[in-house]
Design a protein around this motif. Structure first.
Motif, PDB file in Angstrom:
ATOM      1  N   SER A 148      18.071 113.634  40.190  1.00 21.55           N
ATOM      2  CA  SER A 148      17.968 113.516  38.746  1.00 21.55           C
ATOM      3  C   SER A 148      18.465 112.135  38.384  1.00 21.55           C
ATOM      4  O   SER A 148      19.652 111.859  38.463  1.00 21.55           O
ATOM      5  CB  SER A 148      18.809 114.586  38.056  1.00 21.55           C
ATOM      6  OG  SER A 148      18.801 114.351  36.675  1.00 21.55           O
ATOM      7  N   ARG A 149      17.532 111.245  38.037  1.00 22.30           N
ATOM      8  CA  ARG A 149      17.955 109.901  37.678  1.00 22.30           C
ATOM      9  C   ARG A 149      18.432 109.922  36.233  1.00 22.30           C
ATOM     10  O   ARG A 149      17.653 110.184  35.326  1.00 22.30           O
ATOM     11  CB  ARG A 149      16.794 108.919  37.845  1.00 22.30           C
ATOM     12  CG  ARG A 149      17.143 107.525  37.389  1.00 22.30           C
ATOM     13  CD  ARG A 149      16.059 106.550  37.705  1.00 22.30           C
ATOM     14  NE  ARG A 149      15.955 106.350  39.144  1.00 22.30           N
ATOM     15  CZ  ARG A 149      15.121 105.472  39.690  1.00 22.30           C
ATOM     16  NH1 ARG A 149      14.348 104.737  38.951  1.00 22.30           N
ATOM     17  NH2 ARG A 149      15.066 105.336  40.993  1.00 22.30           N
ATOM     18  N   ASP A 150      19.718 109.680  36.041  1.00 21.51           N
ATOM     19  CA  ASP A 150      20.298 109.745  34.707  1.00 21.51           C
ATOM     20  C   ASP A 150      20.669 108.353  34.220  1.00 21.51           C
ATOM     21  O   ASP A 150      21.402 107.635  34.902  1.00 21.51           O
ATOM     22  CB  ASP A 150      21.568 110.615  34.711  1.00 21.51           C
ATOM     23  CG  ASP A 150      21.253 112.061  35.046  1.00 21.51           C
ATOM     24  OD1 ASP A 150      20.057 112.398  35.158  1.00 21.51           O
ATOM     25  OD2 ASP A 150      22.205 112.835  35.208  1.00 21.51           O
ATOM     26  N   THR A 151      20.171 107.996  33.068  1.00 28.15           N
ATOM     27  CA  THR A 151      20.608 106.765  32.428  1.00 28.15           C
ATOM     28  C   THR A 151      21.507 107.153  31.263  1.00 28.15           C
ATOM     29  O   THR A 151      21.068 107.820  30.337  1.00 28.15           O
ATOM     30  CB  THR A 151      19.408 105.959  31.900  1.00 28.15           C
ATOM     31  OG1 THR A 151      18.425 105.888  32.931  1.00 28.15           O
ATOM     32  CG2 THR A 151      19.829 104.580  31.491  1.00 28.15           C
ATOM     33  N   VAL A 152      22.775 106.766  31.365  1.00 27.77           N
ATOM     34  CA  VAL A 152      23.748 107.137  30.338  1.00 27.77           C
ATOM     35  C   VAL A 152      23.995 105.936  29.453  1.00 27.77           C
ATOM     36  O   VAL A 152      24.248 104.841  29.956  1.00 27.77           O
ATOM     37  CB  VAL A 152      25.076 107.574  30.987  1.00 27.77           C
ATOM     38  CG1 VAL A 152      26.054 108.042  29.936  1.00 27.77           C
ATOM     39  CG2 VAL A 152      24.839 108.654  32.012  1.00 27.77           C
ATOM     40  N   ALA A 153      23.895 106.138  28.159  1.00 26.64           N
ATOM     41  CA  ALA A 153      24.261 105.084  27.212  1.00 26.64           C
ATOM     42  C   ALA A 153      25.439 105.584  26.400  1.00 26.64           C
ATOM     43  O   ALA A 153      25.313 106.575  25.694  1.00 26.64           O
ATOM     44  CB  ALA A 153      23.078 104.758  26.305  1.00 26.64           C
ATOM     45  N   LEU A 154      26.590 104.943  26.576  1.00 29.14           N
ATOM     46  CA  LEU A 154      27.796 105.390  25.885  1.00 29.14           C
ATOM     47  C   LEU A 154      28.232 104.343  24.880  1.00 29.14           C
ATOM     48  O   LEU A 154      28.105 103.141  25.130  1.00 29.14           O
ATOM     49  CB  LEU A 154      28.949 105.579  26.880  1.00 29.14           C
ATOM     50  CG  LEU A 154      28.865 106.714  27.879  1.00 29.14           C
ATOM     51  CD1 LEU A 154      30.079 106.670  28.775  1.00 29.14           C
ATOM     52  CD2 LEU A 154      28.788 108.043  27.146  1.00 29.14           C
ATOM     53  N   ASN A 155      28.759 104.823  23.767  1.00 25.21           N
ATOM     54  CA  ASN A 155      29.367 103.922  22.820  1.00 25.21           C
ATOM     55  C   ASN A 155      30.644 103.372  23.447  1.00 25.21           C
ATOM     56  O   ASN A 155      31.494 104.138  23.878  1.00 25.21           O
ATOM     57  CB  ASN A 155      29.710 104.701  21.553  1.00 25.21           C
ATOM     58  CG  ASN A 155      29.790 103.807  20.368  1.00 25.21           C
ATOM     59  OD1 ASN A 155      30.009 102.604  20.509  1.00 25.21           O
ATOM     60  ND2 ASN A 155      29.605 104.379  19.197  1.00 25.21           N
ATOM     61  N   ARG A 156      30.772 102.052  23.518  1.00 26.30           N
ATOM     62  CA  ARG A 156      31.933 101.483  24.218  1.00 26.30           C
ATOM     63  C   ARG A 156      33.255 101.897  23.579  1.00 26.30           C
ATOM     64  O   ARG A 156      34.257 102.066  24.258  1.00 26.30           O
ATOM     65  CB  ARG A 156      31.818  99.965  24.262  1.00 26.30           C
ATOM     66  CG  ARG A 156      30.911  99.492  25.388  1.00 26.30           C
ATOM     67  CD  ARG A 156      30.409  98.095  25.161  1.00 26.30           C
ATOM     68  NE  ARG A 156      31.487  97.164  24.893  1.00 26.30           N
ATOM     69  CZ  ARG A 156      31.297  95.924  24.457  1.00 26.30           C
ATOM     70  NH1 ARG A 156      30.087  95.492  24.234  1.00 26.30           N
ATOM     71  NH2 ARG A 156      32.318  95.133  24.235  1.00 26.30           N
ATOM     72  N   ASP A 157      33.244 102.058  22.255  1.00 25.92           N
ATOM     73  CA  ASP A 157      34.479 102.462  21.568  1.00 25.92           C
ATOM     74  C   ASP A 157      34.941 103.842  21.997  1.00 25.92           C
ATOM     75  O   ASP A 157      36.113 104.184  21.853  1.00 25.92           O
ATOM     76  CB  ASP A 157      34.255 102.506  20.052  1.00 25.92           C
ATOM     77  CG  ASP A 157      33.913 101.139  19.516  1.00 25.92           C
ATOM     78  OD1 ASP A 157      34.263 100.159  20.193  1.00 25.92           O
ATOM     79  OD2 ASP A 157      33.291 101.070  18.443  1.00 25.92           O
ATOM     80  N   ALA A 158      34.001 104.653  22.496  1.00 24.65           N
ATOM     81  CA  ALA A 158      34.344 106.037  22.816  1.00 24.65           C
ATOM     82  C   ALA A 158      35.057 106.163  24.155  1.00 24.65           C
ATOM     83  O   ALA A 158      35.624 107.195  24.449  1.00 24.65           O
ATOM     84  CB  ALA A 158      33.082 106.891  22.823  1.00 24.65           C
ATOM     85  N   VAL A 159      35.005 105.109  24.983  1.00 22.23           N
ATOM     86  CA  VAL A 159      35.640 105.191  26.305  1.00 22.23           C
ATOM     87  C   VAL A 159      37.145 105.183  26.119  1.00 22.23           C
ATOM     88  O   VAL A 159      37.708 104.241  25.578  1.00 22.23           O
ATOM     89  CB  VAL A 159      35.203 104.019  27.197  1.00 22.23           C
ATOM     90  CG1 VAL A 159      35.933 104.068  28.524  1.00 22.23           C
ATOM     91  CG2 VAL A 159      33.704 104.058  27.406  1.00 22.23           C
ATOM     92  N   LEU A 160      37.824 106.271  26.542  1.00 18.19           N
ATOM     93  CA  LEU A 160      39.255 106.337  26.279  1.00 18.19           C
ATOM     94  C   LEU A 160      40.105 106.214  27.522  1.00 18.19           C
ATOM     95  O   LEU A 160      41.329 106.240  27.443  1.00 18.19           O
ATOM     96  CB  LEU A 160      39.608 107.596  25.472  1.00 18.19           C
ATOM     97  CG  LEU A 160      39.146 108.969  25.909  1.00 18.19           C
ATOM     98  CD1 LEU A 160      39.922 109.430  27.104  1.00 18.19           C
ATOM     99  CD2 LEU A 160      39.299 109.928  24.761  1.00 18.19           C
TER     100      LEU A 160
END
Lengths: 165, 502
Positions: free
Chosen positions: B431-443
């Motif tokens: 399962s090729r997953d491309t994750v796009a995360l909001n940088r501010d959300a990385v804790l």
């Protein structure tokens, strides 16, 4: 490059990890090996020539190896540091993890002392965040240090408002 | 809570009681089947079952009645309050700003009675269980809709341009058979059917036509039977997959219901409406499972907080059914638009990972799959029959190129990048997953390595977020770059623990 955290854990942690190894894997494995060998010596003496090396390779050597290696290896890896912005901890032995969580995202600070840790005068400080992948665990601290550390992290986290997600 | 005590308390819908009795259907149905199969004579076991059903029915009805009588809720100016319990009265109040999402679901029985279950997820419900979740079972549909509107009625800032992101499209049905369920589903259904038949005392091989078919084809024409069976399984599985797709995605709508809420509504028999608050939306995952990728399709999941535990999250975070890749990318853009107007996770160039990551993948496949199976076959062959030796050689000949191809594919999938406010991570071959995360959300950041990966100069960095799967891994990136990448993605978080390069 990430540098290692400044402070090592208490040297007595090695004793705690040794006890843990004895209780979880090494002890049962050695007991099982002894039981197998004694039983086979008493009842099936003919099986000993091939059973003894097998037991040695599958149970005794891994058990002793784990007992000897794991606590020393862990002691080399485990370390912690509370910086101005974040708390930083290294843990593990074969799999080494280094985790950094900012003080502004801290939700709770728990100090836990299990029975074995009480025996060794140690404690574990767990700093939880809103994500399970962000919880920082500092194991094997001296009990008094742990209290002080928990207070310090708690005080630093108090300064930040919001729900810290 | 003390703000106003004058808001009246509201109760659940009385039809809930009728729904409670619906579980009677399965045991009574199976009992009826037994009665039918035995010609109306019920033995002692059946009578005991009937007695047990009656006793449980009485208990469940009593419990349902108590729950119904004792559950009260209300929405005051600033909080959502719920009272439950007979012996231990529980009163819970959740500040409205802590409510992350409100989810309305109704199973077929509940739909029949016109009621729906409302779940309000809060900040605490991400970690474990239902601790932070308020659940009302059940309300009438209009009452539930009204309550959801009340709970989510917090003024948003700006109006979105096109609120509707995607809706049901029958053309997407062609992707339905490209899911795992084609083969797995047939076996699962066959297993379930066998258990049901076994449960009512029928052995499938004793049924006449099954045995005759087996005798006629079974041995005589194996070269014909096996392909035919596979074809039949594929056909049945495809039909099943389409049915499942319709059940899950009928009447599907993905839209910004207001400027602050992303709404997903779907389902034929079990309808599901999930409302995700914009403030709790941390990113998206573009998923391309192997088969779907081969067919040029993809699905989209939202990375949002408070959608429940891992299992719940998987069910509730799906925002787009299998669709064309272009459409999936467009939907990702539409969702992320709410997060950050200038970011689109289209085929941007991602930073590839070191070649050593490819060697690790190849080795892992060879040592983890090819070697053990070949060795087992070879040892068994040496001990028992030489046929297995040929099997071992054949397996190794086929498996090595397959493993190499998969490893190459897995390696090509690896990549990471920072674009504007987003952190992009891609990995996976099955399962090729491309994750796009909001940088501010990385804790938080975690760096994991082993003696072997250290020697190869590789490290896995994990970005922790209070949403979705909690941790998103950047696998096997260069150890030299990992810390700098994390520092660039979340300035100030790890900076003080880096070696300062003069």
């Amino acid at each position: 490059m990430l540098r290692p955290p400044r402070h090592r854990v208490d040297p007595r942690a090695r004793r705690w990890w040794t006890l843990q190894a004895l209780l979880t894997f090494s002890g049962p494995a050695l007991l099982a090996a002894a039981a197998l060998l004694v039983l086979s010596a008493l009842l099936f003496a003919g099986a000993l020539p091939w059973l003894a090396p097998l037991v040695l390779a599958v149970l005794v050597v891994p058990a002793l190896g784990y007992l000897w290696t794991m606590p020393r290896w862990r002691y080399r890896v485990h370390a912690w540091e509370v910086g101005e912005q974040a708390v930083y901890a290294a843990a593990g032995w074969y799999w080494r993890t280094r985790r950094i969580a900012p003080l502004s995202r801290v939700q709770t600070v728990d100090t836990v002392r299990g029975p074995l840790q009480q025996l060794c005068g140690l404690a574990t400080v767990t700093v939880t965040t809103a994500s399970t992948a962000g919880d920082v665990k500092i194991a094997g601290l001296r009990a008094a240090d742990a209290e002080a550390l928990a207070d310090r992290i708690g005080a630093a986290a108090q300064l930040v408002r919001g729900d810290a997600t | 809570m003390t703000a106003d005590d004058h808001t009246p308390w509201r109760t659940l819908d009385p039809r809930t009681l009728a729904v409670h009795c619906s579980w009677l259907g399965a045991p009574l149905g199976s009992l009826a089947l037994t009665a039918l199969a035995t010609g109306g004579r019920l033995d002692a076991r059946a009578w005991i079952t009937l007695g047990a059903i009656a006793a449980v029915f009485a208990a469940v009805t009593a419990a349902g009645l108590i729950t119904y009588r004792r559950t009260r809720y209300r929405v005051t100016a600033d909080s959502f309050e719920l009272r439950t319990g007979l012996f231990t009265r529980r009163q819970r109040a959740v500040p409205l700003h802590r409510v992350r999402n409100v989810d309305l679901t109704a199973n077929p029985v509940q739909r029949l009675f016109g009621v729906t279950v409302l779940r309000a997820g809060t900040a605490g419900s991400g970690g474990g269980g239902s601790a932070g979740e308020l659940r009302l079972e059940a309300l009438s549909r209009p009452a539930a809709e009204r309550l959801r509107a009340e709970l989510l009625a917090r003024a948003g800032a700006d109006r979105h341009t096109d609120p509707l992101l995607a809706s049901f499209d029958p053309r997407r049905l062609r992707f339905a058979p490209l899911t795992f369920w084609v083969f797995g589903g047939v076996f699962a259904v066959a297993g379930a059917a066998y258990r049901v038949l076994h449960g009512v005392g029928l052995e499938p091989w004793r049924i006449g036509f099954v045995r005759r078919a087996f005798e006629d084809f079974g041995d005589s024409a194996l070269w014909l039977t096996i392909p035919l069976a596979l074809l039949a399984i594929a056909a049945v599985g495809s039909v099943g997959a389409v049915v499942l797709y319709l059940e899950n995605w009928w009447n599907y709508r993905l839209e910004w219901t207001d400027s602050a809420t992303l709404g997903v509504r779907r389902g034929l028999l079990t309808t599901r409406a999930v409302a995700i608050e914009r403030a709790r939306l941390r990113g998206v995952v573009l998923r391309e499972p192997l088969l779907l990728r081969a067919g040029g399709g993809a699905t989209v999941r939202a990375v949002a907080g408070g959608l429940g535990d891992r299992d719940e999250n998987r069910r509730r975070s799906a925002v787009l059914p299998p669709a064309t890749r272009a459409e999936a990318v467009r939907v990702c853009g539409g969702i992320l638009d709410g997060l950050a107007p200038d970011a689109l996770p289209a085929d941007r160039r991602l930073t590839p990972h070191p070649r050593r990551a490819l060697r690790r993948r190849t080795l892992r496949g060879l040592l983890g799959v090819v070697l053990p199976v070949t060795l087992t076959l070879a040892v068994l062959g040496a001990l028992l029959t030489p046929v297995l030796l040929y099997c071992a050689a054949g397996f190794a000949l086929v498996a090595v190129p397959v493993v190499r191809a998969l490893a190459h594919d897995a390696y090509r999938a690896l990549g990471h990048a920072i674009t504007g406010p987003l952190l992009l991570i891609r990995s996976g071959t099955f399962s090729r997953d491309t994750v796009a995360l909001n940088r501010d959300a990385v804790l938080a950041w975690t760096f994991t390595d082993t003696p072997f990966s250290r020697r190869a100069g590789l490290v896995t960095a994990t970005a922790a977020v209070a949403a979705g799967e909690d941790g998103y891994r950047v696998r096997d990136m260069s150890a030299d770059e990992a810390a700098d990448f994390a520092d660039a993605a979340t300035p100030g978080l790890i900076g003080e623990f880096l070696y300062r390069v003069p």
